[in-house]
Design a protein around this motif. Structure first.
Motif, PDB file in Angstrom:
ATOM      1  N   GLU A 187       0.511  22.677  50.583  1.00  0.00           N
ATOM      2  CA  GLU A 187      -0.250  23.015  49.388  1.00  0.00           C
ATOM      3  C   GLU A 187      -0.204  21.903  48.353  1.00  0.00           C
ATOM      4  OE1 GLU A 187      -2.197  25.527  48.457  1.00  0.00           O
ATOM      5  OE2 GLU A 187      -2.110  26.406  50.461  1.00  0.00           O
ATOM      6  N   ASN A 188       0.883  21.163  48.295  1.00  0.00           N
ATOM      7  CA  ASN A 188       0.997  20.080  47.315  1.00  0.00           C
ATOM      8  C   ASN A 188       0.010  18.955  47.596  1.00  0.00           C
ATOM      9  OD1 ASN A 188       3.104  21.334  45.906  1.00  0.00           O
ATOM     10  ND2 ASN A 188       4.639  20.510  47.326  1.00  0.00           N
ATOM     11  N   GLU A 189      -0.383  18.818  48.869  1.00  0.00           N
ATOM     12  CA  GLU A 189      -1.333  17.764  49.227  1.00  0.00           C
ATOM     13  C   GLU A 189      -2.698  18.013  48.593  1.00  0.00           C
ATOM     14  OE1 GLU A 189      -2.287  14.169  51.030  1.00  0.00           O
ATOM     15  OE2 GLU A 189      -0.339  15.196  51.070  1.00  0.00           O
ATOM     16  N   GLU A 193      -4.398  13.083  44.305  1.00  0.00           N
ATOM     17  CA  GLU A 193      -5.659  12.397  44.061  1.00  0.00           C
ATOM     18  C   GLU A 193      -6.303  12.011  45.394  1.00  0.00           C
ATOM     19  OE1 GLU A 193      -7.324  11.810  41.295  1.00  0.00           O
ATOM     20  OE2 GLU A 193      -5.848  12.927  40.115  1.00  0.00           O
ATOM     21  N   TYR A 194      -7.625  12.140  45.451  1.00  0.00           N
ATOM     22  CA  TYR A 194      -8.307  11.848  46.711  1.00  0.00           C
ATOM     23  C   TYR A 194      -9.713  11.338  46.430  1.00  0.00           C
ATOM     24  CZ  TYR A 194     -10.558  12.600  51.246  1.00  0.00           C
ATOM     25  OH  TYR A 194     -11.252  12.428  52.414  1.00  0.00           O
ATOM     26  N   ILE A 330     -15.265  28.073  44.285  1.00  0.00           N
ATOM     27  CA  ILE A 330     -14.954  27.203  45.408  1.00  0.00           C
ATOM     28  C   ILE A 330     -14.789  25.778  44.906  1.00  0.00           C
ATOM     29  CG2 ILE A 330     -17.431  27.029  45.904  1.00  0.00           C
ATOM     30  CD1 ILE A 330     -16.726  26.354  48.769  1.00  0.00           C
ATOM     31  N   SER A 331     -13.776  25.114  45.396  1.00  0.00           N
ATOM     32  CA  SER A 331     -13.532  23.727  45.021  1.00  0.00           C
ATOM     33  C   SER A 331     -14.318  22.791  45.939  1.00  0.00           C
ATOM     34  CB  SER A 331     -12.038  23.408  45.118  1.00  0.00           C
ATOM     35  OG  SER A 331     -11.807  22.017  44.952  1.00  0.00           O
ATOM     36  N   THR A 332     -14.903  21.742  45.349  1.00  0.00           N
ATOM     37  CA  THR A 332     -15.668  20.769  46.134  1.00  0.00           C
ATOM     38  C   THR A 332     -14.860  19.506  46.404  1.00  0.00           C
ATOM     39  OG1 THR A 332     -16.621  19.767  44.145  1.00  0.00           O
ATOM     40  CG2 THR A 332     -17.809  21.622  45.135  1.00  0.00           C
ATOM     41  N   LYS A 333     -13.564  19.538  46.123  1.00  0.00           N
ATOM     42  CA  LYS A 333     -12.746  18.335  46.263  1.00  0.00           C
ATOM     43  C   LYS A 333     -12.771  17.791  47.682  1.00  0.00           C
ATOM     44  CE  LYS A 333      -8.071  16.556  45.426  1.00  0.00           C
ATOM     45  NZ  LYS A 333      -6.718  16.864  44.897  1.00  0.00           N
ATOM     46  N   HIS A 334     -12.805  18.686  48.680  1.00  0.00           N
ATOM     47  CA  HIS A 334     -12.749  18.241  50.068  1.00  0.00           C
ATOM     48  C   HIS A 334     -14.037  18.561  50.834  1.00  0.00           C
ATOM     49  CE1 HIS A 334      -8.433  18.600  48.945  1.00  0.00           C
ATOM     50  NE2 HIS A 334      -8.368  17.462  49.603  1.00  0.00           N
ATOM     51  N   VAL A 335     -15.123  18.831  50.123  1.00  0.00           N
ATOM     52  CA  VAL A 335     -16.433  18.974  50.762  1.00  0.00           C
ATOM     53  C   VAL A 335     -17.003  17.578  50.963  1.00  0.00           C
ATOM     54  CG1 VAL A 335     -18.775  19.828  50.505  1.00  0.00           C
ATOM     55  CG2 VAL A 335     -16.856  21.249  49.777  1.00  0.00           C
ATOM     56  N   LEU A 336     -17.356  17.254  52.197  1.00  0.00           N
ATOM     57  CA  LEU A 336     -17.864  15.921  52.510  1.00  0.00           C
ATOM     58  C   LEU A 336     -19.381  15.905  52.322  1.00  0.00           C
ATOM     59  CD1 LEU A 336     -17.079  13.110  53.551  1.00  0.00           C
ATOM     60  CD2 LEU A 336     -17.558  13.932  55.872  1.00  0.00           C
ATOM     61  N   PHE A 337     -19.868  14.974  51.493  1.00  0.00           N
ATOM     62  CA  PHE A 337     -21.302  14.835  51.232  1.00  0.00           C
ATOM     63  C   PHE A 337     -21.856  13.645  52.004  1.00  0.00           C
ATOM     64  CE2 PHE A 337     -20.095  17.551  47.799  1.00  0.00           C
ATOM     65  CZ  PHE A 337     -21.235  18.282  47.486  1.00  0.00           C
TER      66      PHE A 337
END
Length: 646
Positions: A187-189, A193-194, A330-337
């Motif tokens: 969960e910490n991952e 920052e990404y 929903i978070s878009t942090k890890h949605v690939l565009f």
């Protein structure tokens, strides 16, 4: 302010179990609980709520919900909402595994909504299957261990050429889903920052951009949403915006927000968002409001949280039935565009920039402008961020797309390999199409070469293959199924002149056509049974007429001639009556097709009178208190429930 009282009702009875095909339950039970406006809850005495104590409309809703639910344990459980006068106004239907509660929402102030009964049907099996599928999808992502070379090898099975594009995409996708795998394990991952490797695919229409992305999404097993950039508007303007794509990911994930936030969003024709003309050949000033549309993507391309429902489309949680509420954002942090576009104008400008001017008859060479196989050379691989900004993309927009790769145009040789080597070859689709008509299609090697050459002349890339194949096989699909021909061999001559090959095949097939027409008569009899549950037989006179008519008028078929009989519900009702009275159905004569009304009237007039003892038997049957499994009579259902519950 209205007071609400929640009543939990559990109805169990032998009659309900018998009607619904469920296991009988021995004792009817019910539990009543009341709550005041302050939320204090007091247990009431155990009581049975009879259906007759509810409004007629609500009774019908409840009975219909129970009948449609096919309960496995004979229990119907739900919640009834009452207004301040104690009158029932709402029924929410669930099952024993779903805790159904009433919660006060802002919509409770709307009196009009409260006057309309609303029924929610529980479906435990479907929800359990969806939950299992979601769990498997997340587990598959959590086990992601593919290497870039392995991803490229998978793409090689479906996509011809495009070596650079496949290599770049393989690295970007593996990098991204390795991060996703670590997020699922720790969960910490998720809080680290990404910088996402969002991708821009460049290349002409039909070069395989969309196909590459769909193939990747299937390999990864993640939700995938595709859209055209031209349909978007700025946030606040009527139309779709970038946030709607994120909501569609949730739909693709069957409502699983956690799975959706690791999906892929693919936006095609992004070059249409350029604010100015792309080059001398574009002839376009871009889509109005394109800068605002690009700005709407800036937020979702990085890290933000978006409501999974539009504000205008919010539905009070009370109407969603029981169970835990899904997360609302929903978070878009890890949605690939991934974006793509042809950028034809930019390509032309880059060509002028990088190719020297023709200096007389000694200067300039054909090889500088075209590669082998007369395929125009693309210069998009040499585009820089400044070139994209000059083309009309906002600096902030292109800056959020670090991975850029150009795909090559496809020539005749490439299209030939698509037909021969790709596991997704469109030729396999046409073979299956003919197989559905009972025709075995084979295509020779020289025919494939001609098809590829003609497709290349269409200048639409791989889409040209469908154009040529459709033009070649359209008449064959129309004629062969009714001609009794079971084999079709396509050679180069067939591709060049399909009509000549078809005329040659149709010569001397009268006997085969007659066999097909006889088989069609049997198909009509089978369809009559499927639609009306009647075993009918076409009389000899009718069959002879159908055969002669179809032969005299080749454009007509036996099934088409019989369509009026198949579609006539009154004829089916009359035949049911005849079968009930006599125990058999007469063979359908030619007169029935020529004068259906008179023939049916004569049949009914010749029926024997109904004996009185049959009426008595029917009356005895009506006195039985158990409804049949096929009954839809709500009044009968209501009487059964009231009699047993009381």
């Amino acid at each position: 302010m209205r007071r609400r009282r929640a009543v939990s009702v559990l109805l169990c009875c032998h009659a309900a179990a018998a009607f619904l095909g469920a296991r009988p339950v021995t004792t009817p039970r019910a539990h009543r609980a009341e709550a005041n406006d302050d939320g204090d809850e007091n247990e009431g005495d155990d009581a049975v709520i009879g259906l007759d104590s509810l409004p007629d409309e609500l009774q019908s809703q409840i009975v219909e919900a129970i009948a449609r639910s096919r309960l496995r344990d004979g229990k119907a459980e739900g919640v009834i909402s009452t207004n301040e006068d104690g009158a029932a106004s709402l029924f929410l239907f669930g099952n024993e595994d779903e805790e159904v509660t009433l919660e006060k929402t802002d919509s409770d102030e709307d009196e009009d909504d409260d006057d309309q009964p609303f029924v929610v049907l529980g479906d435990r099996k479907r929800k359990q299957k969806k939950a299992k599928d979601k769990s498997e999808a997340l587990s598959r992502i959590a086990r992601f261990d593919l290497r870039p070379r392995e991803v490229r090898e998978h793409l090689d099975r479906y996509v011809v050429r495009q070596a650079d594009a496949k290599k770049v995409l393989s690295v970007a996708v593996c990098d991204h889903y390795n991060v996703v795998r670590r997020c699922l394990a720790d969960e910490n991952e998720k809080k680290a920052e990404y910088s996402k490797p969002n991708i821009l695919l460049l290349g002409p229409s039909g070069s395989g951009k969309t196909y590459i992305m769909r193939t990747l999404a299937r390999l990864l097993g993640v939700p995938f949403v595709r859209a055209d950039a031209t349909k978007f508007t700025e946030t606040g303007i009527v139309g779709e915006d970038a946030e709607d794509l994120v909501r569609q990911l949730v739909e693709q994930a069957d409502g699983d927000v956690e799975l959706a936030q690791y999906g892929i969003i693919y936006v095609d024709e992004v070059d249409k968002l350029c604010r100015g003309e792309q080059g001398p050949t574009s002839g376009s000033q871009g889509v109005p409001g394109n800068r605002g549309v690009q700005n709407t993507f800036l937020k979702v391309m990085e890290e933000t949280e978006i409501s999974i429902q539009k504000q205008s489309g919010m539905i009070p949680q009370i109407f969603l039935g029981g169970g835990d509420a899904a997360p609302q954002r929903i978070s878009t942090k890890h949605v690939l565009f991934i974006f793509s576009g042809a950028f034809t104008g930019l390509d032309e400008r880059l060509k002028q920039k990088h190719v020297p001017k023709n200096m007389g008859f000694l200067g300039g060479g054909h090889d500088d402008e075209e590669e082998d196989d007369d395929v125009p050379k693309s210069y998009l691989k040499q585009a820089t961020s400044a070139d994209f900004v000059d083309a009309g993309l906002e600096t902030e927009f292109i800056g959020r797309i670090p991975v850029r790769v150009a795909v090559d145009p496809l020539g005749a040789r490439d299209l030939e390999l698509v037909l021969l080597q790709s596991e997704g070859s469109v030729l396999r689709q046409y073979e299956r199409d003919f197989e559905g008509y009972g025709v075995d299609l084979t295509v020779s090697r020289d025919a494939i070469a001609v098809i590829a050459k003609k497709a290349a002349d269409e200048k639409t890339g791989a889409r040209g293959l469908v154009t040529v194949l459709e033009r070649t096989f359209r008449e064959f699909k129309y004629e062969l199924p009714c001609a009794g021909i079971t084999e079709l061999h396509c050679d180069a001559a067939t591709v060049e002149n399909p009509r000549a090959t078809l005329d040659r095949l149709l010569e001397g097939v009268d006997g085969a056509r007659d066999d097909v027409r006889k088989a069609d008569a049997a198909r009509v009899e089978a369809e009559f049974f499927a639609r009306h549950s009647l075993n009918v037989t076409l009389g000899d006179s009718l069959v002879d007429f159908l055969m002669a008519e179809a032969k005299a008028h080749p454009e007509r078929s036996v099934r088409g001639l019989c369509a009026p009989l198949l579609d006539d519900a009154s004829l089916a009702a009359a035949l049911h009556t005849i079968q009930k009275r006599t125990g058999s159905i007469p063979a359908l004569p030619l007169e029935l097709l020529l004068d259906r009304e008179a023939t049916v009237k004569r049949w009914l007039d010749d029926l024997p009178d109904v004996e009185e003892e049959d009426d008595d038997a029917d009356e005895d049957d009506d006195e039985k208190p158990v409804a049949s499994a096929s009954s839809d009579d709500r009044d009968t259902l209501r009487q059964i429930f009231d009699a047993v519950v009381k």
